[in-house]
Design a protein around this motif. Structure first.
Motif, PDB file in Angstrom:
ATOM      1  N   HIS A 184       0.822  -1.219   0.000  1.00 48.20           N
ATOM      2  CA  HIS A 184       0.000   0.000   0.000  1.00 48.20           C
ATOM      3  C   HIS A 184       0.855   1.268   0.000  1.00 48.20           C
ATOM      4  O   HIS A 184       0.342   2.361   0.181  1.00 48.20           O
ATOM      5  CB  HIS A 184      -0.969  -0.021   1.185  1.00 48.20           C
ATOM      6  N   GLY A 185       2.182   1.112  -0.232  1.00 51.03           N
ATOM      7  CA  GLY A 185       3.016   2.267  -0.498  1.00 51.03           C
ATOM      8  C   GLY A 185       3.428   3.113   0.687  1.00 51.03           C
ATOM      9  O   GLY A 185       3.556   4.340   0.557  1.00 51.03           O
ATOM     10  N   PRO A 186       3.675   2.491   1.846  1.00 49.20           N
ATOM     11  CA  PRO A 186       4.072   3.319   2.992  1.00 49.20           C
ATOM     12  C   PRO A 186       5.486   3.879   2.838  1.00 49.20           C
ATOM     13  O   PRO A 186       6.332   3.294   2.162  1.00 49.20           O
ATOM     14  CB  PRO A 186       4.036   2.329   4.163  1.00 49.20           C
ATOM     15  N   THR A 187       5.724   5.000   3.475  1.00 49.56           N
ATOM     16  CA  THR A 187       7.085   5.486   3.693  1.00 49.56           C
ATOM     17  C   THR A 187       7.798   4.467   4.575  1.00 49.56           C
ATOM     18  O   THR A 187       7.197   3.881   5.468  1.00 49.56           O
ATOM     19  CB  THR A 187       7.010   6.846   4.413  1.00 49.56           C
ATOM     20  N   ILE A 188       9.075   4.247   4.303  1.00 50.75           N
ATOM     21  CA  ILE A 188       9.816   3.224   5.062  1.00 50.75           C
ATOM     22  C   ILE A 188      11.070   3.837   5.690  1.00 50.75           C
ATOM     23  O   ILE A 188      11.500   4.933   5.338  1.00 50.75           O
ATOM     24  CB  ILE A 188      10.192   2.041   4.155  1.00 50.75           C
ATOM     25  N   LEU A 189      11.631   3.075   6.604  1.00 49.95           N
ATOM     26  CA  LEU A 189      12.956   3.376   7.152  1.00 49.95           C
ATOM     27  C   LEU A 189      13.903   2.283   6.692  1.00 49.95           C
ATOM     28  O   LEU A 189      13.567   1.095   6.792  1.00 49.95           O
ATOM     29  CB  LEU A 189      12.920   3.403   8.684  1.00 49.95           C
ATOM     30  N   VAL A 190      15.060   2.664   6.201  1.00 49.38           N
ATOM     31  CA  VAL A 190      16.105   1.708   5.832  1.00 49.38           C
ATOM     32  C   VAL A 190      17.181   1.778   6.902  1.00 49.38           C
ATOM     33  O   VAL A 190      17.656   2.878   7.229  1.00 49.38           O
ATOM     34  CB  VAL A 190      16.728   2.055   4.467  1.00 49.38           C
ATOM     35  N   SER A 191      17.551   0.641   7.450  1.00 48.50           N
ATOM     36  CA  SER A 191      18.633   0.607   8.436  1.00 48.50           C
ATOM     37  C   SER A 191      19.674  -0.409   8.005  1.00 48.50           C
ATOM     38  O   SER A 191      19.354  -1.420   7.372  1.00 48.50           O
ATOM     39  CB  SER A 191      18.089   0.255   9.827  1.00 48.50           C
ATOM     40  N   ALA A 192      20.919  -0.118   8.346  1.00 48.31           N
ATOM     41  CA  ALA A 192      22.009  -1.023   7.987  1.00 48.31           C
ATOM     42  C   ALA A 192      23.166  -0.790   8.941  1.00 48.31           C
ATOM     43  O   ALA A 192      23.257   0.258   9.599  1.00 48.31           O
ATOM     44  CB  ALA A 192      22.460  -0.785   6.543  1.00 48.31           C
ATOM     45  N   ALA A 193      24.027  -1.786   9.029  1.00 57.09           N
ATOM     46  CA  ALA A 193      25.201  -1.698   9.902  1.00 57.09           C
ATOM     47  C   ALA A 193      26.381  -2.321   9.195  1.00 57.09           C
ATOM     48  O   ALA A 193      26.243  -3.318   8.475  1.00 57.09           O
ATOM     49  CB  ALA A 193      24.939  -2.425  11.217  1.00 57.09           C
ATOM     50  N   HIS A 194      27.558  -1.716   9.396  1.00 54.23           N
ATOM     51  CA  HIS A 194      28.797  -2.300   8.863  1.00 54.23           C
ATOM     52  C   HIS A 194      29.968  -1.775   9.680  1.00 54.23           C
ATOM     53  O   HIS A 194      30.046  -0.576   9.929  1.00 54.23           O
ATOM     54  CB  HIS A 194      28.984  -1.947   7.386  1.00 54.23           C
ATOM     55  N   ASP A 195      30.796  -2.701  10.090  1.00 56.30           N
ATOM     56  CA  ASP A 195      32.049  -2.328  10.752  1.00 56.30           C
ATOM     57  C   ASP A 195      31.801  -1.398  11.941  1.00 56.30           C
ATOM     58  O   ASP A 195      32.529  -0.409  12.139  1.00 56.30           O
ATOM     59  CB  ASP A 195      32.953  -1.639   9.702  1.00 56.30           C
ATOM     60  N   GLY A 196      30.776  -1.716  12.714  1.00 54.55           N
ATOM     61  CA  GLY A 196      30.503  -0.960  13.933  1.00 54.55           C
ATOM     62  C   GLY A 196      29.710   0.314  13.761  1.00 54.55           C
ATOM     63  O   GLY A 196      29.377   0.979  14.742  1.00 54.55           O
ATOM     64  N   VAL A 197      29.370   0.664  12.512  1.00 52.63           N
ATOM     65  CA  VAL A 197      28.565   1.870  12.260  1.00 52.63           C
ATOM     66  C   VAL A 197      27.135   1.448  11.909  1.00 52.63           C
ATOM     67  O   VAL A 197      26.937   0.545  11.094  1.00 52.63           O
ATOM     68  CB  VAL A 197      29.155   2.706  11.101  1.00 52.63           C
ATOM     69  N   GLU A 198      26.170   2.106  12.553  1.00 49.04           N
ATOM     70  CA  GLU A 198      24.751   1.837  12.269  1.00 49.04           C
ATOM     71  C   GLU A 198      24.092   3.125  11.804  1.00 49.04           C
ATOM     72  O   GLU A 198      24.353   4.189  12.359  1.00 49.04           O
ATOM     73  CB  GLU A 198      24.037   1.363  13.538  1.00 49.04           C
ATOM     74  N   ASP A 199      23.217   3.033  10.793  1.00 50.43           N
ATOM     75  CA  ASP A 199      22.490   4.226  10.363  1.00 50.43           C
ATOM     76  C   ASP A 199      21.067   3.834   9.974  1.00 50.43           C
ATOM     77  O   ASP A 199      20.788   2.667   9.652  1.00 50.43           O
ATOM     78  CB  ASP A 199      23.189   4.919   9.184  1.00 50.43           C
ATOM     79  N   VAL A 200      20.206   4.830  10.035  1.00 53.41           N
ATOM     80  CA  VAL A 200      18.801   4.672   9.657  1.00 53.41           C
ATOM     81  C   VAL A 200      18.423   5.894   8.833  1.00 53.41           C
ATOM     82  O   VAL A 200      18.748   7.019   9.203  1.00 53.41           O
ATOM     83  CB  VAL A 200      17.884   4.605  10.903  1.00 53.41           C
ATOM     84  N   MET A 201      17.749   5.678   7.709  1.00 52.66           N
ATOM     85  CA  MET A 201      17.244   6.802   6.916  1.00 52.66           C
ATOM     86  C   MET A 201      15.802   6.526   6.489  1.00 52.66           C
ATOM     87  O   MET A 201      15.372   5.364   6.424  1.00 52.66           O
ATOM     88  CB  MET A 201      18.106   7.048   5.669  1.00 52.66           C
ATOM     89  N   ALA A 202      15.073   7.584   6.217  1.00 51.57           N
ATOM     90  CA  ALA A 202      13.717   7.441   5.692  1.00 51.57           C
ATOM     91  C   ALA A 202      13.767   7.418   4.169  1.00 51.57           C
ATOM     92  O   ALA A 202      14.640   8.043   3.560  1.00 51.57           O
ATOM     93  CB  ALA A 202      12.850   8.601   6.154  1.00 51.57           C
ATOM     94  N   ALA A 203      12.843   6.705   3.559  1.00 50.58           N
ATOM     95  CA  ALA A 203      12.753   6.656   2.100  1.00 50.58           C
ATOM     96  C   ALA A 203      11.295   6.517   1.698  1.00 50.58           C
ATOM     97  O   ALA A 203      10.551   5.719   2.275  1.00 50.58           O
ATOM     98  CB  ALA A 203      13.566   5.492   1.543  1.00 50.58           C
ATOM     99  N   ALA A 204      10.902   7.314   0.736  1.00 47.56           N
ATOM    100  CA  ALA A 204       9.535   7.193   0.217  1.00 47.56           C
ATOM    101  C   ALA A 204       9.493   6.244  -0.968  1.00 47.56           C
ATOM    102  O   ALA A 204       8.438   5.716  -1.306  1.00 47.56           O
ATOM    103  CB  ALA A 204       9.018   8.564  -0.218  1.00 47.56           C
ATOM    104  N   TRP A 205      10.665   6.018  -1.592  1.00 43.80           N
ATOM    105  CA  TRP A 205      10.704   5.265  -2.836  1.00 43.80           C
ATOM    106  C   TRP A 205      11.147   3.831  -2.598  1.00 43.80           C
ATOM    107  O   TRP A 205      12.281   3.434  -2.898  1.00 43.80           O
ATOM    108  CB  TRP A 205      11.611   5.982  -3.835  1.00 43.80           C
ATOM    109  N   ALA A 206      10.249   3.057  -2.032  1.00 39.34           N
ATOM    110  CA  ALA A 206      10.445   1.613  -1.861  1.00 39.34           C
ATOM    111  C   ALA A 206       9.213   0.933  -2.429  1.00 39.34           C
ATOM    112  O   ALA A 206       8.106   1.483  -2.349  1.00 39.34           O
ATOM    113  CB  ALA A 206      10.613   1.255  -0.397  1.00 39.34           C
ATOM    114  N   CYS A 207       9.370  -0.272  -2.968  1.00 41.05           N
ATOM    115  CA  CYS A 207       8.285  -0.849  -3.752  1.00 41.05           C
ATOM    116  C   CYS A 207       8.463  -2.359  -3.881  1.00 41.05           C
ATOM    117  O   CYS A 207       9.597  -2.851  -3.984  1.00 41.05           O
ATOM    118  CB  CYS A 207       8.323  -0.215  -5.146  1.00 41.05           C
ATOM    119  N   GLY A 208       7.370  -3.088  -3.904  1.00 40.67           N
ATOM    120  CA  GLY A 208       7.437  -4.512  -4.183  1.00 40.67           C
ATOM    121  C   GLY A 208       7.954  -4.768  -5.585  1.00 40.67           C
ATOM    122  O   GLY A 208       7.774  -3.939  -6.488  1.00 40.67           O
TER     123      GLY A 208
END
Lengths: 192, 192
Positions: free
Chosen positions: A19-43
């Protein structure tokens, strides 16, 4: 992990973002973690389930996704609108304390060593399918969904149940300039 | 064309699909016109504006898009839920009278020889950017938006104005099995 989080069968995981919600993308590498918002995610596919997400070259999260090869797509709620907007407009490169300032808290799901955002309505663990041309030319990332969970107060038996849940658990749909819409009323069409 | 249809500046056209509505894809080639529903459409870039859309190999619309190199993405309303579901579940190959059965009416915008669906909330004229690997392997199509229009009763001055419009003009967000949600209440976040 809270008591309401329940696994969603992978074959129904597309319904979490259909249904097209805004999403949060999170990832971690080498001890660094980040989270960002994205409107452009899709099945992208049902089986195995896949999705697309657009990640700008300027974001730290994109670098973590490329290095780790895994990430989480999660679906924030109305209660998280301010936090979602904050992590969409602040970069970890410029503001190392971004996640604390946003009030973004992370947790682990059993068996998945990835950073999941506390308080969302649903979570999709994703494995990057490398497509260098798409990534370089369009900022477009393709991933397979390898794990799915939802808050059973708002998604259960394979369906969103917004009508019977706290309105604060509704999904967010971003327009621009701080303007979101919450998802609204159910409409059921009969027949084929 | 009705009196409420107004052009949307191309640089703001992403806002028409940013909140993840279910869309209708229409295309014409060699005297054949088809319309199908799709949940998997998404913004890809701001300038020039681009979008992605997933078109299954079994659909007649996909063949028309590939042959014509142009198509229209339009955003149906709550009033069009039944029609949207019908054109998403019936194929022109099996049912030549599909559009008549669905009640789907088409019109032309001045200067664009493409089939636009009457009664939608917004329309995006699109030019295919051929990416054979994405199309063959993922059913994923990339296009540039070359024209944009909206019904000024529900989108004006670059923003959706659902609160002040007839609820029948709200956008549709599909889940599965005939279950849609309408877009809901506005949430405005201040600050950055």
């Amino acid at each position: 992990m809270n008591q309401y989080i329940e696994p969603v069968p992978l074959e129904k995981s597309y319904r979490l973002i259909n249904h097209g919600p805004t999403i949060l993308v999170s990832a971690a590498h080498d001890g660094v973690e980040d989270v960002m918002a994205a409107a452009w995610a899709c099945g992208l596919d049902f089986s195995p389930p896949k999705l697309t997400v657009v990640l700008d070259k300027s974001t730290c999260t994109r670098r973590l996704v490329e290095n780790a090869g895994t990430f989480v797509v999660q679906i924030p709620t109305v209660a998280q609108a301010q936090m979602t907007h904050y992590v969409g407009n602040h970069g970890l490169n410029d503001e190392p304390g971004k996640l604390q300032a946003a009030g973004t808290k992370l947790f682990r799901m059993d068996g998945f060593d990835l950073p999941f955002v506390v308080g969302c309505a649903a979570w999709l663990a994703c494995r990057l399918i490398p497509e260098p041309h798409n990534q370089a030319h369009y900022d477009l990332f393709i991933a397979e969904i390898i794990g799915a969970w939802a808050d059973s107060r708002v998604f259960r038996n394979g369906h969103w149940e917004f009508a019977s849940a706290d309105p604060a658990l509704r999904t967010l749909h971003y327009i621009a300039g701080g303007q979101f819409y919450a998802i609204g009323d159910e409409i059921v069409v009969s027949g084929r």
